[in-house]
Write an enzyme that holds these catalytic residues in place. Structure first.
Site, short mmCIF file in Angstrom:
data_model
loop_
_atom_site.label_atom_id
_atom_site.label_comp_id
_atom_site.label_asym_id
_atom_site.label_seq_id
_atom_site.Cartn_x
_atom_site.Cartn_y
_atom_site.Cartn_z
N ASN A 86 0.69 -1.63 -0.26
CA ASN A 86 -0.18 -0.14 -0.28
C ASN A 86 0.60 1.30 -0.47
O ASN A 86 1.53 1.13 -0.21
CB ASN A 86 -0.96 -0.05 1.20
CG ASN A 86 -1.70 -1.45 1.68
OD1 ASN A 86 -2.76 -1.38 0.48
ND2 ASN A 86 -1.92 -1.90 2.47
N CYS A 95 -4.73 -7.47 -3.90
CA CYS A 95 -5.84 -6.80 -4.52
C CYS A 95 -5.86 -7.65 -6.51
O CYS A 95 -5.60 -8.13 -6.97
CB CYS A 95 -4.77 -5.49 -4.93
SG CYS A 95 -5.70 -3.95 -5.87
N GLY A 96 -7.73 -6.93 -5.98
CA GLY A 96 -7.99 -7.99 -6.97
C GLY A 96 -8.35 -6.77 -8.21
O GLY A 96 -7.53 -7.14 -9.71
N ASN A 97 -7.98 -5.45 -8.55
CA ASN A 97 -7.09 -4.73 -9.69
C ASN A 97 -5.99 -4.79 -10.29
O ASN A 97 -5.66 -5.00 -11.25
CB ASN A 97 -7.56 -3.46 -9.15
CG ASN A 97 -9.01 -3.39 -9.19
OD1 ASN A 97 -10.05 -3.24 -10.11
ND2 ASN A 97 -9.62 -2.40 -8.21
N ASN A 187 -8.19 -11.13 2.06
CA ASN A 187 -7.91 -9.59 2.57
C ASN A 187 -9.66 -9.47 3.06
O ASN A 187 -10.37 -9.11 3.22
CB ASN A 187 -7.01 -8.72 2.01
CG ASN A 187 -8.44 -8.25 0.98
OD1 ASN A 187 -8.92 -9.01 0.60
ND2 ASN A 187 -7.19 -7.16 0.25
N HIS A 189 -12.87 -7.08 4.81
CA HIS A 189 -13.33 -6.63 3.92
C HIS A 189 -14.54 -6.23 5.19
O HIS A 189 -15.07 -7.42 5.59
CB HIS A 189 -14.07 -6.50 2.80
CG HIS A 189 -12.98 -6.41 2.01
ND1 HIS A 189 -12.93 -5.78 1.18
CD2 HIS A 189 -12.24 -7.18 1.86
CE1 HIS A 189 -12.41 -5.72 -0.01
NE2 HIS A 189 -11.40 -6.87 0.88
N ASN A 220 -10.60 -3.43 5.15
CA ASN A 220 -10.62 -2.13 4.30
C ASN A 220 -12.80 -2.34 4.59
O ASN A 220 -13.11 -3.33 4.21
CB ASN A 220 -11.06 -2.99 3.27
CG ASN A 220 -9.17 -3.52 2.63
OD1 ASN A 220 -7.94 -2.33 2.32
ND2 ASN A 220 -8.95 -4.88 2.56
N GLU A 238 -10.19 1.56 1.24
CA GLU A 238 -8.25 0.92 1.96
C GLU A 238 -7.66 0.46 3.11
O GLU A 238 -7.08 1.67 2.36
CB GLU A 238 -7.87 0.47 0.78
CG GLU A 238 -8.70 0.20 -0.51
CD GLU A 238 -7.71 -0.02 -1.43
OE1 GLU A 238 -6.99 -1.20 -1.54
OE2 GLU A 238 -8.18 0.34 -2.75
N ARG A 239 -6.99 0.11 3.68
CA ARG A 239 -6.27 0.26 4.17
C ARG A 239 -5.02 0.43 3.44
O ARG A 239 -4.68 -0.12 3.04
CB ARG A 239 -6.66 -0.65 5.68
CG ARG A 239 -5.88 -2.38 4.84
CD ARG A 239 -6.26 -3.80 5.63
NE ARG A 239 -5.32 -4.91 4.79
CZ ARG A 239 -5.90 -5.81 5.00
NH1 ARG A 239 -5.17 -6.31 6.24
NH2 ARG A 239 -5.36 -6.97 3.72
N CYS A 247 -11.73 -1.17 -5.50
CA CYS A 247 -10.98 -2.00 -4.83
C CYS A 247 -12.52 -3.46 -5.91
O CYS A 247 -12.71 -3.62 -5.72
CB CYS A 247 -11.49 -2.46 -3.07
SG CYS A 247 -10.38 -3.29 -2.75
N GLY A 250 -12.60 -5.54 -2.75
CA GLY A 250 -13.77 -5.04 -2.19
C GLY A 250 -15.37 -4.74 -3.35
O GLY A 250 -16.05 -5.45 -2.57
#
Length: 304
Positions: A86, A95-97, A187, A189, A220, A238-239, A247, A250
């Protein structure tokens, strides 16, 4: 004194500089639905302190500017390995993106020659199926994000009781009670369903959710508005990064939470500030599939 010319300015050569060491790294800036990261090829570069580099390179005033740093590394169990940091230097599992962009990078820059790429992440191996535009260019990907985790201790979350799931669970944030649904997509959420999400002051609310004692590793937080049984709108805190334009994990967590709360069907479009992600929570396999764009912004060399 030996000097070198860079960006129109004269600098002392590295061997003549005192009290500090200058290093440089080639990078590619990429974004998936507005979630932008700096990507570094770990097959060619070794980063001694990626957390420190993430903080410097992510700075939008004095660095390249991004939501964080992603290292694309060799893997012994997959085609490539992804490490994601981050903007504050903290490392996240997934991270999906970013994983869609890793798939595009690996194909575009010759690390793989397949349309189906296995990416090792801190949340396990993700299968990334590349999508192409009419010119044959990688334009995005569909990712098998695996099964959502709802068991509190595996999210992780520490509820005061013996709940087996935290669905519409009340928590106090800054003196106000909110109902969150806790989901891990590799992660943690916390999803809050509410109205008029554009009016929310996430700069004030976000840190209270992120560091709530219910979540030992921080969390998140997604603030979601139900538009129809097949459409959601979402903002995300987002943390380690604050509010971002999108996200991926997310969006997946929000789609799962929407089904658990009876708001939508299992296949939805999630509208974010940076664009739309298509999410399908498959009932037979229990896997969540995410489809979205992946875009290269520019290549560069960062000196630090």
């Amino acid at each position: 004194m030996s000097k070198s010319l860079r960006n129109g300015l004269v600098y002392p050569a590295l061997s003549q500089q005192r009290n500090f060491l200058v290093a440089s790294v080639n990078f590619t800036k990429m974004q998936g639905t507005g979630n932008d990261y700096v990507y570094v090829n770990g097959f060619e570069n070794t980063i001694a302190d990626p957390a420190a580099l993430a903080r410097r390179i992510s700075d939008r005033h004095f660095g390249v500017g991004s939501d964080g740093l992603v290292l694309i590394l060799p893997s012994q169990v997959a085609d490539v390995r992804m490490r994601m940091f981050n903007a504050d230097g903290s490392e996240s599992e997934m991270c999906g993106n970013a994983v869609r962009c890793v798939g595009k990078y690996a194909r575009d820059y010759g690390l793989v020659d397949s349309d189906l790429i296995r990416v090792e992440t801190g949340a396990g191996i993700k299968l990334v199926r590349l999508l192409f535009d009419g010119a044959g260019t990688v334009s995005g990907a569909t990712v098998d994000m695996g099964e959502p985790e709802l068991t509190p201790e595996r999210i992780p979350a520490n509820p005061p009781g013996d709940e087996t799931r935290l669905v519409s669970h009340p928590i106090d944030v800054r003196g106000q009670v909110y109902r969150i649904t806790a989901v891990s997509m590799g992660n943690p959420h916390a999803v809050v369903f509410t109205h008029d999400i554009d009016a929310l002051d996430l700069t004030r609310l976000g840190p209270g959710f992120e560091r709530h004692p219910l979540f030992p590793n921080r969390v998140n937080t997604e603030f979601a508005e139900v538009i129809s049984p097949r459409q959601l709108r979402m903002r995300v805190w987002e943390r380690g990064a604050g509010e971002t334009l999108a996200c991926g994990t997310g969006a997946c967590a929000t789609a799962v939470a929407a089904v658990l709360n009876g708001h939508t069907c299992r296949e939805v479009d999630v509208e974010l500030k940076g664009g739309t992600l298509h999410i399908h929570w498959d009932e037979s396999s229990n896997h969540v599939h995410m489809s979205g764009a992946a875009t290269t912004v520019f290549d560069g060399c960062y000196t630090y």
